[in-house]
Motif scaffolding. Sequence first.
Motif, PDB file in Angstrom:
ATOM      1  N   ASN A  64      -6.980   3.547   0.758  1.00 15.72           N
ATOM      2  CA  ASN A  64      -7.017   5.003   0.630  1.00 15.72           C
ATOM      3  C   ASN A  64      -8.176   5.550  -0.192  1.00 15.72           C
ATOM      4  O   ASN A  64      -8.324   6.759  -0.328  1.00 15.72           O
ATOM      5  CB  ASN A  64      -5.695   5.521   0.053  1.00 15.72           C
ATOM      6  CG  ASN A  64      -5.432   5.002  -1.348  1.00 15.72           C
ATOM      7  OD1 ASN A  64      -6.057   4.040  -1.795  1.00 15.72           O
ATOM      8  ND2 ASN A  64      -4.505   5.629  -2.039  1.00 15.72           N
ATOM      9  N   LYS A  65      -9.014   4.662  -0.774  1.00 17.81           N
ATOM     10  CA  LYS A  65     -10.164   5.125  -1.562  1.00 17.81           C
ATOM     11  C   LYS A  65     -11.055   3.941  -1.895  1.00 17.81           C
ATOM     12  O   LYS A  65     -10.717   2.789  -1.628  1.00 17.81           O
ATOM     13  CB  LYS A  65      -9.719   5.821  -2.845  1.00 17.81           C
ATOM     14  CG  LYS A  65      -8.944   4.924  -3.813  1.00 17.81           C
ATOM     15  CD  LYS A  65      -8.495   5.709  -5.039  1.00 17.81           C
ATOM     16  CE  LYS A  65      -7.565   4.885  -5.910  1.00 17.81           C
ATOM     17  NZ  LYS A  65      -7.132   5.626  -7.090  1.00 17.81           N
ATOM     18  N   GLU A  66     -12.202   4.239  -2.490  1.00 15.55           N
ATOM     19  CA  GLU A  66     -13.119   3.201  -2.957  1.00 15.55           C
ATOM     20  C   GLU A  66     -13.389   3.417  -4.440  1.00 15.55           C
ATOM     21  O   GLU A  66     -13.613   4.540  -4.876  1.00 15.55           O
ATOM     22  CB  GLU A  66     -14.438   3.243  -2.177  1.00 15.55           C
ATOM     23  CG  GLU A  66     -14.277   2.845  -0.731  1.00 15.55           C
ATOM     24  CD  GLU A  66     -15.599   2.739   0.019  1.00 15.55           C
ATOM     25  OE1 GLU A  66     -16.665   3.031  -0.561  1.00 15.55           O
ATOM     26  OE2 GLU A  66     -15.556   2.358   1.198  1.00 15.55           O
ATOM     27  N   ILE A  67     -13.374   2.322  -5.201  1.00 16.11           N
ATOM     28  CA  ILE A  67     -13.655   2.354  -6.633  1.00 16.11           C
ATOM     29  C   ILE A  67     -15.018   1.692  -6.824  1.00 16.11           C
ATOM     30  O   ILE A  67     -15.178   0.504  -6.515  1.00 16.11           O
ATOM     31  CB  ILE A  67     -12.588   1.575  -7.438  1.00 16.11           C
ATOM     32  CG1 ILE A  67     -11.174   1.996  -7.068  1.00 16.11           C
ATOM     33  CG2 ILE A  67     -12.863   1.674  -8.929  1.00 16.11           C
ATOM     34  CD1 ILE A  67     -10.832   3.431  -7.344  1.00 16.11           C
ATOM     35  N   VAL A  68     -15.999   2.442  -7.301  1.00 13.91           N
ATOM     36  CA  VAL A  68     -17.343   1.906  -7.517  1.00 13.91           C
ATOM     37  C   VAL A  68     -17.495   1.579  -8.997  1.00 13.91           C
ATOM     38  O   VAL A  68     -17.337   2.449  -9.859  1.00 13.91           O
ATOM     39  CB  VAL A  68     -18.430   2.915  -7.071  1.00 13.91           C
ATOM     40  CG1 VAL A  68     -19.824   2.365  -7.350  1.00 13.91           C
ATOM     41  CG2 VAL A  68     -18.260   3.255  -5.596  1.00 13.91           C
ATOM     42  N   LEU A  69     -17.794   0.305  -9.279  1.00 11.25           N
ATOM     43  CA  LEU A  69     -17.949  -0.155 -10.657  1.00 11.25           C
ATOM     44  C   LEU A  69     -19.398  -0.536 -10.932  1.00 11.25           C
ATOM     45  O   LEU A  69     -19.984  -1.331 -10.195  1.00 11.25           O
ATOM     46  CB  LEU A  69     -17.052  -1.371 -10.911  1.00 11.25           C
ATOM     47  CG  LEU A  69     -15.553  -1.174 -10.703  1.00 11.25           C
ATOM     48  CD1 LEU A  69     -14.831  -2.496 -10.892  1.00 11.25           C
ATOM     49  CD2 LEU A  69     -15.012  -0.119 -11.651  1.00 11.25           C
TER      50      LEU A  69
END
Length: 121
Positions: A64-69
């Motif tokens: 449901n989303k993307e987490i950019v680290l």
Amino acid sequence: MDKISLTEKFSLFDEEWTPKILAESNGQLVKIAKGSGELVWHSHENEDELFLVWKGQLTLKLRNKEIVLNPGEMYVVPKGVEHCPVATPDTHFMMIEPASTQHTGSDVTGVTVNTDDQTWI
């Protein structure tokens, strides 16, 4: 136990998506890995998985989303959440997870590294 230099430990290997174990604390393993491109979609039904980026950029694709680290940033993927790590070339990152955590969960693929084959460095 002696102190650990992450810079030194990252210099000891070139394999990508192949976790290396640095330490154990209270049943949790501290691992490092390098990555480029995409790993595989998978989940860990019983374990949370913490990711901390040291160098480069790691995107954790969730359904449901993307987490950019970016370097110095971390995220905990909750147990049972399907995710797919994607790294820019030569990304270095750390994972902290229970010792029981399988590399790609119950999904065994050509890139899966069996827990027994993950080496200590």
